[in-house]
Design a protein around this motif. Structure first.
Motif, PDB file in Angstrom:
ATOM      1  N   ASP A   1      -8.170   5.771  -4.250  1.00  0.00           N
ATOM      2  CA  ASP A   1      -8.264   4.471  -3.587  1.00  0.00           C
ATOM      3  C   ASP A   1      -7.350   3.456  -4.266  1.00  0.00           C
ATOM      4  O   ASP A   1      -6.714   2.634  -3.605  1.00  0.00           O
ATOM      5  CB  ASP A   1      -9.709   3.969  -3.598  1.00  0.00           C
ATOM      6  CG  ASP A   1     -10.594   4.713  -2.620  1.00  0.00           C
ATOM      7  OD1 ASP A   1     -10.041   5.384  -1.720  1.00  0.00           O
ATOM      8  OD2 ASP A   1     -11.829   4.636  -2.753  1.00  0.00           O
TER       9      ASP A   1
ATOM     10  N   THR B   1      -8.317   6.180  -9.434  1.00  0.00           N
ATOM     11  CA  THR B   1      -8.789   6.932  -8.273  1.00  0.00           C
ATOM     12  C   THR B   1      -7.712   6.905  -7.185  1.00  0.00           C
ATOM     13  O   THR B   1      -6.749   6.132  -7.239  1.00  0.00           O
ATOM     14  CB  THR B   1     -10.073   6.322  -7.714  1.00  0.00           C
ATOM     15  OG1 THR B   1      -9.784   5.009  -7.208  1.00  0.00           O
ATOM     16  CG2 THR B   1     -11.144   6.213  -8.804  1.00  0.00           C
TER      17      THR B   1
ATOM     18  N   THR C   1       0.852  -1.176   0.000  1.00  0.00           N
ATOM     19  CA  THR C   1       0.000   0.000   0.000  1.00  0.00           C
ATOM     20  C   THR C   1       0.896   1.237   0.000  1.00  0.00           C
ATOM     21  O   THR C   1       2.119   1.142   0.213  1.00  0.00           O
ATOM     22  CB  THR C   1      -0.905   0.031   1.239  1.00  0.00           C
ATOM     23  OG1 THR C   1      -0.079   0.167   2.401  1.00  0.00           O
ATOM     24  CG2 THR C   1      -1.753  -1.233   1.336  1.00  0.00           C
TER      25      THR C   1
ATOM     26  N   GLY D   1      -3.905   2.144  -2.531  1.00  0.00           N
ATOM     27  CA  GLY D   1      -4.078   0.748  -2.130  1.00  0.00           C
ATOM     28  C   GLY D   1      -2.897  -0.108  -2.544  1.00  0.00           C
ATOM     29  O   GLY D   1      -1.831   0.390  -2.927  1.00  0.00           O
TER      30      GLY D   1
END
Length: 226
Positions: free
Chosen positions: A169, A167, A42, A173
């Motif tokens: 995210d 995005t 991440t 991630g």
């Protein structure tokens, strides 16, 4: 789709380089950019593994449709001509750069040939060899949405071209991650030689603040000193 790219215009993300390469895998892209083996992390884990004190670029890689991508938000390297030309050999590369000093650049490179490069804005000129694909998309978006961020608009044009949206995210991630310490090799200075028989080089003069070269600015018909 425009809201999915809205993160790019936020001041929290002052600079980044986002590169898409058609029909490449992330490992090949990372290797060409000087990175080591990829490990899934991440963004938070990557910051711990590669702290900001390290000099180099954090490469965050993935795939969308038939494209590999690499996201860099510190000391990017993919914008260097030798690297994006190499990445585009035999394929196509699309890249968007946002720098901390306000510069915005979009480019498309096909097999080493820069077909598009422009600053995202209404009426931008293509400084590539063409044909332009991203720029017409950008013009259409800005005409239909005059209040849209230029950066968001060009990323939306790129997203339409590659068939995907990234995005926050996704970018924050789990992604294949590595680190590059690549530095651009400076080109050697050209060696200049004089044809034989011209005698001693006389250099130049400065008259009233204007440089004047004695070889190139002699009056017509006046013999050049030896």
């Amino acid at each position: 789709m425009d809201t999915d790219w809205a993160w790019a215009a936020q001041s929290y993300y002052p600079g980044f380089c986002l590169t898409f390469v058609r029909e490449r895998d992330p490992a090949a892209v990372a290797n060409m950019l000087g990175g080591g083996p990829l490990e899934t992390m991440t963004a938070a884990e990557a910051d711990m593994a590669f702290p900001l004190s390290l000099r180099g670029s954090l490469l965050r890689c993935g795939t969308v449709t038939s494209w590999a991508y690499c996201y860099e938000d510190r000391a990017p390297v993919a914008f260097q001509p030798s690297l994006y030309q190499r990445l585009s050999e035999g394929t196509e590369l699309v890249q968007v750069i946002k720098s901390g000093d306000g510069m915005r650049i979009a480019r498309r490179v096909v097999n080493g040939q820069q077909t598009e490069q422009f600053e995202p804005r209404q009426g931008a000129d293509n400084r590539g060899s063409g044909p332009a694909i991203l720029l017409p998309h950008l013009e259409h978006l800005l005409t239909a949405n005059p209040n849209m961020s230029m950066l968001v608009a060009v990323l939306q044009a790129v997203g339409r071209h590659v068939g995907a949206v990234l995005t926050r995210d996704v970018l924050d991630g789990p992604l294949a991650t590595t680190f590059s310490t690549h530095t651009e090799t400076a080109r050697p200075a050209p060696v200049t030689t004089r044809p034989p028989g011209l005698g001693r080089h006389l250099g130049g003069f400065t008259i009233a603040g204007q440089p004047l070269n004695r070889r190139n600015n002699m009056d017509d018909g006046q013999q050049q000193p030896g």
